[in-house]
Design a protein around this motif. Structure first.
Motif, PDB file in Angstrom:
ATOM      1  N   PHE A 328       0.814  -1.212   0.000  1.00 22.68           N
ATOM      2  CA  PHE A 328       0.000   0.000   0.000  1.00 22.68           C
ATOM      3  C   PHE A 328       0.856   1.274   0.000  1.00 22.68           C
ATOM      4  O   PHE A 328       0.354   2.358  -0.303  1.00 22.68           O
ATOM      5  CB  PHE A 328      -0.921   0.027   1.230  1.00 22.68           C
ATOM      6  CG  PHE A 328      -2.012  -1.001   1.186  1.00 22.68           C
ATOM      7  CD1 PHE A 328      -3.255  -0.696   0.652  1.00 22.68           C
ATOM      8  CD2 PHE A 328      -1.810  -2.277   1.665  1.00 22.68           C
ATOM      9  CE1 PHE A 328      -4.266  -1.638   0.610  1.00 22.68           C
ATOM     10  CE2 PHE A 328      -2.806  -3.232   1.632  1.00 22.68           C
ATOM     11  CZ  PHE A 328      -4.044  -2.924   1.093  1.00 22.68           C
ATOM     12  N   ARG A 331       1.181   4.501  -2.695  1.00 24.00           N
ATOM     13  CA  ARG A 331       0.010   4.545  -3.569  1.00 24.00           C
ATOM     14  C   ARG A 331      -1.062   5.441  -2.954  1.00 24.00           C
ATOM     15  O   ARG A 331      -1.135   5.620  -1.732  1.00 24.00           O
ATOM     16  CB  ARG A 331      -0.546   3.138  -3.784  1.00 24.00           C
ATOM     17  CG  ARG A 331       0.463   2.170  -4.389  1.00 24.00           C
ATOM     18  CD  ARG A 331      -0.104   0.766  -4.486  1.00 24.00           C
ATOM     19  NE  ARG A 331      -1.219   0.705  -5.417  1.00 24.00           N
ATOM     20  CZ  ARG A 331      -2.038  -0.342  -5.536  1.00 24.00           C
ATOM     21  NH1 ARG A 331      -1.859  -1.395  -4.747  1.00 24.00           N
ATOM     22  NH2 ARG A 331      -3.022  -0.341  -6.416  1.00 24.00           N
ATOM     23  N   LEU A 333      -5.275   6.564  -2.583  1.00 20.66           N
ATOM     24  CA  LEU A 333      -6.593   5.919  -2.573  1.00 20.66           C
ATOM     25  C   LEU A 333      -7.208   5.931  -3.964  1.00 20.66           C
ATOM     26  O   LEU A 333      -7.905   4.989  -4.362  1.00 20.66           O
ATOM     27  CB  LEU A 333      -7.513   6.636  -1.580  1.00 20.66           C
ATOM     28  CG  LEU A 333      -7.079   6.605  -0.113  1.00 20.66           C
ATOM     29  CD1 LEU A 333      -7.994   7.489   0.734  1.00 20.66           C
ATOM     30  CD2 LEU A 333      -7.081   5.177   0.421  1.00 20.66           C
ATOM     31  N   GLU A 335      -5.529   5.824  -6.840  1.00 18.08           N
ATOM     32  CA  GLU A 335      -4.842   4.825  -7.658  1.00 18.08           C
ATOM     33  C   GLU A 335      -5.345   3.407  -7.345  1.00 18.08           C
ATOM     34  O   GLU A 335      -5.430   2.556  -8.232  1.00 18.08           O
ATOM     35  CB  GLU A 335      -3.336   4.901  -7.428  1.00 18.08           C
ATOM     36  CG  GLU A 335      -2.695   6.170  -7.981  1.00 18.08           C
ATOM     37  CD  GLU A 335      -1.256   6.340  -7.528  1.00 18.08           C
ATOM     38  OE1 GLU A 335      -0.574   7.204  -8.094  1.00 18.08           O
ATOM     39  OE2 GLU A 335      -0.824   5.626  -6.599  1.00 18.08           O
ATOM     40  N   MET A 336      -5.668   3.167  -6.080  1.00 14.48           N
ATOM     41  CA  MET A 336      -6.141   1.834  -5.683  1.00 14.48           C
ATOM     42  C   MET A 336      -7.632   1.652  -5.925  1.00 14.48           C
ATOM     43  O   MET A 336      -8.158   0.551  -5.727  1.00 14.48           O
ATOM     44  CB  MET A 336      -5.840   1.603  -4.196  1.00 14.48           C
ATOM     45  CG  MET A 336      -4.368   1.476  -3.866  1.00 14.48           C
ATOM     46  SD  MET A 336      -4.106   1.004  -2.143  1.00 14.48           S
ATOM     47  CE  MET A 336      -4.648   2.472  -1.279  1.00 14.48           C
ATOM     48  N   ASN A 337      -8.317   2.732  -6.349  1.00 13.27           N
ATOM     49  CA  ASN A 337      -9.772   2.670  -6.527  1.00 13.27           C
ATOM     50  C   ASN A 337     -10.414   2.149  -5.238  1.00 13.27           C
ATOM     51  O   ASN A 337     -11.279   1.256  -5.249  1.00 13.27           O
ATOM     52  CB  ASN A 337     -10.120   1.763  -7.707  1.00 13.27           C
ATOM     53  CG  ASN A 337     -11.476   2.096  -8.296  1.00 13.27           C
ATOM     54  OD1 ASN A 337     -12.028   3.165  -8.060  1.00 13.27           O
ATOM     55  ND2 ASN A 337     -12.036   1.161  -9.051  1.00 13.27           N
ATOM     56  N   PHE A 338      -9.953   2.713  -4.097  1.00 12.73           N
ATOM     57  CA  PHE A 338     -10.245   2.162  -2.777  1.00 12.73           C
ATOM     58  C   PHE A 338     -11.747   2.094  -2.496  1.00 12.73           C
ATOM     59  O   PHE A 338     -12.262   1.060  -2.043  1.00 12.73           O
ATOM     60  CB  PHE A 338      -9.550   3.019  -1.706  1.00 12.73           C
ATOM     61  CG  PHE A 338      -9.552   2.404  -0.340  1.00 12.73           C
ATOM     62  CD1 PHE A 338      -8.520   1.589   0.076  1.00 12.73           C
ATOM     63  CD2 PHE A 338     -10.591   2.637   0.544  1.00 12.73           C
ATOM     64  CE1 PHE A 338      -8.514   1.010   1.343  1.00 12.73           C
ATOM     65  CE2 PHE A 338     -10.606   2.073   1.812  1.00 12.73           C
ATOM     66  CZ  PHE A 338      -9.559   1.255   2.205  1.00 12.73           C
ATOM     67  N   GLN A 341     -13.473  -0.540  -4.705  1.00 14.60           N
ATOM     68  CA  GLN A 341     -13.007  -1.903  -4.485  1.00 14.60           C
ATOM     69  C   GLN A 341     -13.451  -2.458  -3.141  1.00 14.60           C
ATOM     70  O   GLN A 341     -13.818  -3.627  -3.029  1.00 14.60           O
ATOM     71  CB  GLN A 341     -11.485  -1.962  -4.596  1.00 14.60           C
ATOM     72  CG  GLN A 341     -10.921  -3.385  -4.509  1.00 14.60           C
ATOM     73  CD  GLN A 341      -9.463  -3.446  -4.885  1.00 14.60           C
ATOM     74  OE1 GLN A 341      -8.869  -2.464  -5.308  1.00 14.60           O
ATOM     75  NE2 GLN A 341      -8.866  -4.616  -4.729  1.00 14.60           N
ATOM     76  N   TYR A 342     -13.436  -1.609  -2.094  1.00 15.15           N
ATOM     77  CA  TYR A 342     -13.727  -2.101  -0.750  1.00 15.15           C
ATOM     78  C   TYR A 342     -15.047  -1.585  -0.185  1.00 15.15           C
ATOM     79  O   TYR A 342     -15.497  -2.047   0.874  1.00 15.15           O
ATOM     80  CB  TYR A 342     -12.583  -1.739   0.202  1.00 15.15           C
ATOM     81  CG  TYR A 342     -11.251  -2.275  -0.254  1.00 15.15           C
ATOM     82  CD1 TYR A 342     -11.038  -3.640  -0.374  1.00 15.15           C
ATOM     83  CD2 TYR A 342     -10.215  -1.412  -0.586  1.00 15.15           C
ATOM     84  CE1 TYR A 342      -9.820  -4.132  -0.815  1.00 15.15           C
ATOM     85  CE2 TYR A 342      -8.990  -1.894  -1.018  1.00 15.15           C
ATOM     86  CZ  TYR A 342      -8.802  -3.255  -1.137  1.00 15.15           C
ATOM     87  OH  TYR A 342      -7.606  -3.740  -1.569  1.00 15.15           O
ATOM     88  N   SER A 364      -0.282  10.134  -0.861  1.00 18.16           N
ATOM     89  CA  SER A 364       0.453   8.876  -0.967  1.00 18.16           C
ATOM     90  C   SER A 364       0.568   8.253   0.422  1.00 18.16           C
ATOM     91  O   SER A 364       1.026   8.903   1.360  1.00 18.16           O
ATOM     92  CB  SER A 364       1.853   9.129  -1.552  1.00 18.16           C
ATOM     93  OG  SER A 364       1.766   9.589  -2.882  1.00 18.16           O
TER      94      SER A 364
END
Length: 776
Positions: A328, A331, A333, A335-338, A341-342, A364
């Motif tokens: 993590f 990166r 949020l 970029e992670m499509n947080f 995704q969650y 970041s």
């Protein structure tokens, strides 16, 4: 191994970790280590401070003085100015010429000073030839580093290697002992950069000269945007106050980039510019759009009703998710499509005891960060799936603390946003706030999809830094006018140039607001290039870093004055401070005196260098203020404080123990295997620490090891010194690399991609060349 050795190695290991992580400034780490070694009895009180009077430190300090004289008398400028005239527009030949010129200068100047003085000249060459700066700035830095390996005084590792031999009553290196090998390494580096390196170099347009059209700069920094115009009525609270007194930038984040008065536009107004009734202020920045959104879209800003908020929050769980995995780290949020995704909504990030709540999607993540999030029980199950997040419930007290960061945006009937989706409304983009959910008919809709449509009566629950928006709204007596397209960043009176932080700038780690940049310089920062991308919002609170490039706008007169600013380097030759060229013979004469004194054996290097430093100051080639400012005091203090560590390593027997152990392992490999191990270790340490401490820490081990194996001590010390200068793999391994990072628009990966093969080639060459000139 004795207990005494174990404690010493633990101290050195701790220092190495701090050097690498820079949790403390590197020189302060060396100070702490020195105090521990002294109080622990590893070195005596008399020995503790011998480093400050060592010939190596005197030599380094003196070379900084001579470098400053070569800079301020224009000697380096003249050399650089000839390059384009002779070479023309051919990229390959320009790379060769730039590397050779920087190498010649850095052979007798400090490497960083050589790069700093050539930056404006290379930027000018890029403008005239149309070659992307990223094609020339890295060769400039690499050439300076390689040039430092060609003489004894070219770089601190060489100076220290010679001094460490002298301290042991061994024949030391002379001024030109490094030259044969250094020249071959330089030649190999040049060939690499015009072949493999040229293929690996990125092609990005960043730095340009002041004569370049302003459109080029606005395109590079992505400033082609519309500005919001605000009319100031007569009698407004802003009528009659200066921009500095209004503190619009600090309180609202909206930056005034121009004033229109009586039909005439004044660009880049200074902090002393007075606002008058009837003026039209041209503003840019996220919060300018926020005010437009609030005023024109039928949105009211307010605090949530405690009972209503309690009821809404009762439908979800508030949790913390601690980042415990490197997966993590680094990166964002976004970029992670947080959220998608969650299913959880992050409403805050707690870092080192401080809660971050603004522009969360762009932060970041770092190891140990605590994500404060809202989630339903179903979403919570999804959130516990990924490894690396330590999930915990948040107690009522902390939930109460979070309430002070939550606000409501109420959508009135008739609002232009009715029927728009969350994505189309661009609320997060325009205000920097995070939409946590929608309260609709007392039902809390958490983590709404971007496609969710906004309805009349909806209350958007948002989190973030609301104070600047409140202050912006409080300027209710100003009138929003139309958006206009920005035109003409430059005029006959106003210009736009790029600057970068000077090598030892005190501005590093501080914000523009903290250094009162606009108030003190009269110039305006329009954008900042950092880590390979432009930053255009939140500039006043952005922490400057070495390697950043700043796009600065102001009157040509103020830009010219700014050319002599000690904390910044203007990437424009014509904006540099006036050189005292008539003193150039003094600087060159002092340099010649130093070379002759050392070459003839008349005086040791530290005496000769100190003599040259005295001459350039005595005869006015450099003022004492300029000379003091040119000294990289961090490097001086670092070397002075780390030298006694070598004494401790030898006295405790740790050096002999390590040498015996390594000798036993290395003996089957032969002399070349030993040499390969030394250059690999020295180069590896220099990538993480610095070339100077690498040599100091290695010398007590490699010298007795060479004696035990029957290898020439001069061979291993030459190899260690040269390898410690092979710092090409990261921008942090050498300050010359950092200095060109922003100007060239480089990313960290660019150095890794271009510098790693070069490092491997040079280390291999060292293993072959050193025994040829310094036989085993």
């Amino acid at each position: 191994m004795t207990l005494e050795m174990g404690i010493l190695l633990a101290v050195l290991a701790g220092m190495a970790v701090l050097f690498f992580t820079e949790k403390l400034p590197v020189e302060l780490t060396a100070f702490v280590g020195l105090v521990i070694l002294t109080l622990g009895g590893y070195v005596s009180a008399a020995e503790a401070f011998t480093g400050f009077a060592s010939p190596a430190v005197i030599t380094m300090l003196s070379i900084f003085f001579v470098s400053a004289a070569l800079l301020h008398t224009g000697v380096a400028d003249v050399v650089a100015g000839r390059v384009h005239k002779v070479i023309g527009d051919r990229e390959v030949l320009l790379i060769v010429a730039i590397m050779l010129v920087s190498a010649v200068l850095s052979a007798f100047m400090n490497n960083i000073a050589a790069v700093a003085v050539l930056l404006p000249a290379v930027a000018s060459i890029c403008k005239k030839t149309g070659i992307a700066p990223s094609r020339l700035f890295m060769p400039l830095s690499f050439g300076a580093i390689l040039g430092g390996t060609t003489t004894l005084v070219g770089t601190p590792p060489n100076i220290l290697a010679a001094e460490l031999l002298r301290e042991r009553d061994l024949p030391s290196f002379s001024l030109f002992d490094f030259t044969p090998i250094g020249l071959i390494l330089l030649g190999c580096g040049v060939v690499y950069m015009i072949t493999v390196g040229r293929w690996l170099l990125p092609k990005r347009t960043i730095a340009v000269d002041q004569d370049s059209r302003s459109e080029d700069l606005t395109q590079v920094y992505d400033l082609q945007q519309t500005l919001l115009s605000i009319s100031v009525p007569v009698g407004s609270k802003l009528d009659g106050v200066t921009l500095g007194e209004a503190h619009l930038g600090r309180t609202t984040g909206a930056q005034v980039v121009g004033i229109v008065r009586d039909g005439k536009k004044q660009l880049a107004p200074g902090a002393d510019a007075e606002i008058r009734g009837g003026d039209v202020l041209l503003i840019e920045g996220q919060l300018g759009r926020a005010k437009k959104l609030l005023d024109e879209a039928g949105i009211a800003l307010g605090d949530p009703d405690p009972d209503e908020l309690q009821e809404a929050l009762g439908q979800v769980q508030c949790i913390s998710a601690r980042v415990g995995s490197e997966a993590f780290v680094g990166r964002t949020l976004r970029e992670m499509n947080f959220r998608q995704q969650y299913g959880a909504v992050v409403v805050g990030i707690r870092r080192e005891g401080k809660l971050l709540d603004a522009d969360l999607a762009s932060i970041s993540l770092a190891l140990g960060d605590e994500l404060i999030a809202f989630a339903t029980p179903t979403q919570l199950d999804r959130l516990t799936d990924p490894g690396g997040l330590e999930i915990a419930q948040i107690d009522a007290a902390e939930i109460g603390d979070m309430r002070s960061h939550l606000f409501l945006l109420r959508i009135h009937a008739g609002s232009s946003l009715m029927g728009s989706s969350i994505r189309e409304a661009r609320i997060g983009e325009l205000t920097g706030l995070t939409v946590a959910g929608i309260i609709r008919k007392k039902q809390f809709l958490l983590a709404v999809r971007p496609k969710e449509r906004i309805r009349a009566g909806d209350q958007l629950l948002v989190v973030g830094e609301i104070a600047p928006i409140r202050r912006l709204v409080s300027l209710g007596d100003v009138q929003l006018k139309q958006e206009i397209t920005e035109t003409g960043a430059q005029t006959d009176e106003v210009g736009m140039v790029e600057v970068t932080l000077a090598p030892r700038s005190r501005a590093a780690g501080r914000t523009l607001a903290e250094i009162d940049f606009r108030e003190k310089t009269g110039l305006q920062v329009r954008a900042i290039w950092s880590k390979g991308k432009p930053v255009r919002t939140g500039l006043a609170q952005y922490k400057l870093q070495t390697g950043d490039a700043l796009l600065v706008q102001g009157t040509w007169q103020r830009i010219q004055r700014f050319g002599s600013h000690p904390e910044f380097v203007v990437l424009t030759s014509s904006a540099q401070e006036q050189r005292r060229t008539r003193k150039a013979p003094v600087a060159l004469g002092a340099l010649a005196v130093m070379i002759v004194m050392v070459a003839t054996g008349f005086a040791p290097i530290h005496v000769a260098a100190f003599t040259a430093a005295t001459l350039v100051a005595l005869f006015g080639a450099v003022t004492m203020e300029e000379a003091y400012r040119s000294v990289e005091w961090k490097a001086i203090f670092l070397v002075a404080a780390i030298l006694p560590a070598g004494i401790a390593i030898e006295r405790t027997g740790a050096a002999a123990l390590a040498a015996t152990g390594i000798s036993g392992l290395a003996e089957p490999l032969g002399a070349y295997g030993v040499l390969a191990g030394i250059v690999t270790l020295a180069s590896g340490l220099s990538q993480c620490l610095d070339g100077a401490p690498s040599v100091v820490l290695m010398a007590p081990v490699v010298i007795p090891m060479a004696e035990q194996l029957g290898i020439s001590i001069h061979s291993v010390m030459m190899a260690a010194a040269l390898a410690a200068s092979a710092a090409f793999m990261t921008p942090f391994s050498h300050k010359a690399n950092l200095l060109v990072m922003g100007a060239g628009g480089y990313k960290v990966t660019d150095y890794l991609k271009v510098g790693t093969p070069l490092t491997l080639v040079l280390l291999g060459l060292m293993v072959v060349l050193v025994p040829l000139f310094f036989p085993f």
